[in-house]
Enzyme design. Structure first.
Site, PDB file in Angstrom:
ATOM      1  N   SER A   1      16.359  21.810 -13.755  1.00  0.00           N
ATOM      2  CA  SER A   1      15.209  22.625 -14.124  1.00  0.00           C
ATOM      3  C   SER A   1      15.716  23.986 -14.578  1.00  0.00           C
ATOM      4  O   SER A   1      16.701  24.502 -14.050  1.00  0.00           O
ATOM      5  CB  SER A   1      14.297  22.773 -12.911  1.00  0.00           C
ATOM      6  OG  SER A   1      13.530  23.953 -13.011  1.00  0.00           O
TER       7      SER A   1
ATOM      8  N   LYS B   1      16.793  21.388  -8.564  1.00  0.00           N
ATOM      9  CA  LYS B   1      16.144  20.189  -9.086  1.00  0.00           C
ATOM     10  C   LYS B   1      17.084  19.198  -9.760  1.00  0.00           C
ATOM     11  O   LYS B   1      18.052  19.560 -10.405  1.00  0.00           O
ATOM     12  CB  LYS B   1      15.055  20.573 -10.105  1.00  0.00           C
ATOM     13  CG  LYS B   1      13.835  21.225  -9.510  1.00  0.00           C
ATOM     14  CD  LYS B   1      13.067  20.341  -8.559  1.00  0.00           C
ATOM     15  CE  LYS B   1      12.345  19.221  -9.252  1.00  0.00           C
ATOM     16  NZ  LYS B   1      11.103  19.657  -9.896  1.00  0.00           N
TER      17      LYS B   1
ATOM     18  N   HIS C   1       0.834  -1.219   0.000  1.00  0.00           N
ATOM     19  CA  HIS C   1       0.000   0.000   0.000  1.00  0.00           C
ATOM     20  C   HIS C   1       0.861   1.259   0.000  1.00  0.00           C
ATOM     21  O   HIS C   1       0.426   2.306   0.467  1.00  0.00           O
ATOM     22  CB  HIS C   1      -0.945   0.031   1.214  1.00  0.00           C
ATOM     23  CG  HIS C   1      -1.682  -1.253   1.440  1.00  0.00           C
ATOM     24  ND1 HIS C   1      -2.910  -1.523   0.886  1.00  0.00           N
ATOM     25  CD2 HIS C   1      -1.339  -2.373   2.142  1.00  0.00           C
ATOM     26  CE1 HIS C   1      -3.303  -2.738   1.251  1.00  0.00           C
ATOM     27  NE2 HIS C   1      -2.356  -3.276   2.003  1.00  0.00           N
TER      28      HIS C   1
END
Ligand code: ARG
Length: 473
Positions: free
Chosen positions: A284, A290, A163
């Site tokens: 980025s 990033k 899960h």
């Protein structure tokens, strides 16, 4: 666009008068994509020409001229000097027209006892068989990288999830080998797909067979295929061999996509379980911090295209009456796209896996914060202290909740707080019961995450790699 041509001048133009409409040419051409079949088309034509000589239709000199012409065409296409013209529709017409230009009238004899319907059906089968060999090579490199990383990371403990919640500690080798087995099954699937393509179709003609005594046995041995299609109508109109390839390709891309999804999650700030090399990630244009896992995202995206290709083919076939219908020309778009997607995706994935680095400290933190050994603690109460499982579950549940309230983990909560819940939650016994590594080693069932089982699984995987490299020879 090419200039308009009188229909009569086309290779099939005998019964036509007047000009072909421009739309006919534009919608009908497949040379823009089926030129990819040229090697296989030439291979099929060489075999066919030799067969025509064998049954007395071509003289030795004629055969020699045809073979010379086909070789010239191959080198012209190889070197990029061959001129493709959309009014010649497809690769088959291009080869025949050029052959006639190069060798004269004899070029016009090559198509004796053959139709483009059996020709294209043969070309595609040969093409798929050849491309599967390349796919198997890429798959094997990927499997080898997974294997080597598994070997290297047998002592790296990471969280296993259900899960997407921290479930139990596993060895990173276990995670990597899970994918190893998926790609091993894909390998088997591709081999099966290859075997469905290993069939001689030539001699089926347009669909009913041919008026000549084509020697199909000879053709099969020339082309190295073990089986001869038993029904010409099925042979020219069936595309199961292509579907099989797309089924295998789709399964493989689904596996690739799942692995990419795991890499995307695991390399994120939140999980931090793995580090992707700089060379395989992008920055980025606006956010300087990033580091984006583009390759993994693109492979996940490309899997969608492959599933689309399978769907394209299924829908193309489902309402088609026997035998050949021109719709079938569109099959190649799905096929070529799937081949290219697979090859580039497997290459990208292999590089990412090869250079992947695990960050064990981050795994340990998630496991501790995620109470990953709570089940082991309950099992300790059951196994060593005779506490009934339901009671053990309840006691550990209370301890977890107490930790949650205090912002502690099973490893940091004081012994005093623990013993208030159960007198068994003390001393070395407790430490052993919650240990991450020991938890892994207690999962000692065959296929489990215990070190001994992982060593055993690595051995089986290594045997499988050896078998794969043997079957390629
Ligand atoms: N380009 C065609 C294809 O890919 C070749 C077969 C054409 N046959 C025909 N009857 N027009 O399907």
């Amino acid at each position: 666009m090419s200039e308009k041509k009188n229909q009569k001048e086309k290779l099939w133009g005998g019964r036509f008068k007047g000009e072909a409409a421009s739309i006919l040419e534009r919608i009908g051409e497949s040379i823009s994509f089926d030129r990819k079949l040229y090697k296989e088309d030439l291979e099929g034509s060489r075999a066919h020409a030799k067969m025509l000589h064998k049954i007395g239709i071509l003289s030795r000199e004629e055969l020699q001229k045809i073979l010379n012409g086909l070789n010239t065409i191959e080198s012209e296409i190889d070197s990029g000097e061959f001129v493709f013209r959309s009014e010649l529709e497809d690769i088959h017409m291009h080869v025949e027209a050029r052959l006639t230009e190069l060798e004269g009238e004899v070029g016009k004899k090559l198509h004796t006892g053959r139709s483009r319907n059996d020709q294209v059906a043969q070309d595609v089968r040969l093409y798929i068989r050849n491309r599967i060999l390349e796919v198997l090579d890429r798959l094997d490199s990927l499997r080898e990288s997974l294997y080597l990383q598994a070997e290297r990371n047998i002592d790296t403990i990471i969280p296993g999830y259900t899960h997407l919640q921290v479930a139990q500690p596993v060895r990173a080798s276990h995670f990597l080998l899970a994918y190893f087995w998926m790609f091993t099954r894909d390998r088997d699937f591709f081999q099966f797909a290859a075997s469905t393509n290993d069939e001689l179709v030539l001699g089926s003609g347009a669909m009913a067979g041919v008026n000549y005594s084509n020697d199909r046995e000879f053709l099969a041995s020339e082309l190295g295929v073990p089986r001869i299609s038993p029904n010409s109508m099925d042979a020219v109109s069936g595309r199961d061999h292509l579907l099989q390839f797309l089924f295998a390709g789709t399964q493989c891309m689904i596996h690739a996509s799942r692995l990419c999804e795991d890499l995307i999650l695991y390399s994120s700030q939140e999980f931090g379980l793995v580090r992707l090399p700089d060379g395989l990630t992008t920055g980025s244009s606006i956010m300087p911090q990033k580091k984006n896992p583009d390759i993994a995202e693109l492979i996940r995206g490309k899997a969608a295209r492959t599933i689309g290709n399978l769907n394209h083919m299924a829908v193309l076939l489902k309402g088609l009456p026997l035998t050949y219908n021109r719709d079938l020309q569109e099959d190649k778009l799905a096929l070529f796209d799937c081949v290219e997607t697979l090859l580039i995706s497997l290459e990208g994935l292999e590089e990412m896996i090869r250079e992947l680095e695990f960050r064990p400290s981050r795994g340990e933190r998630s496991l501790k914060e995620g109470f990953a050994t709570a089940t082991d603690l309950a099992d300790f109460l059951v196994g060593e202290k005779g506490v009934p499982f339901r009671t053990a579950h309840e006691l550990v549940g209370r301890l977890v909740s107490e930790c949650g309230e205090k912002g502690e983990t099973l490893f940091t909560i004081s012994e005093q707080a623990r013993s208030a819940i159960s007198p068994f939650f003390t001393g070395k016994e407790y430490d052993r019961a919650v240990s991450l590594e020991l938890s892994a080693d207690k999962k000692n069932s065959f296929g489990g995450t215990a070190k001994a089982r992982q060593i055993e699984q690595l051995k089986i995987a290594s045997e499988s790699l050896k078998t794969s490299s043997r079957t390629k020879e």
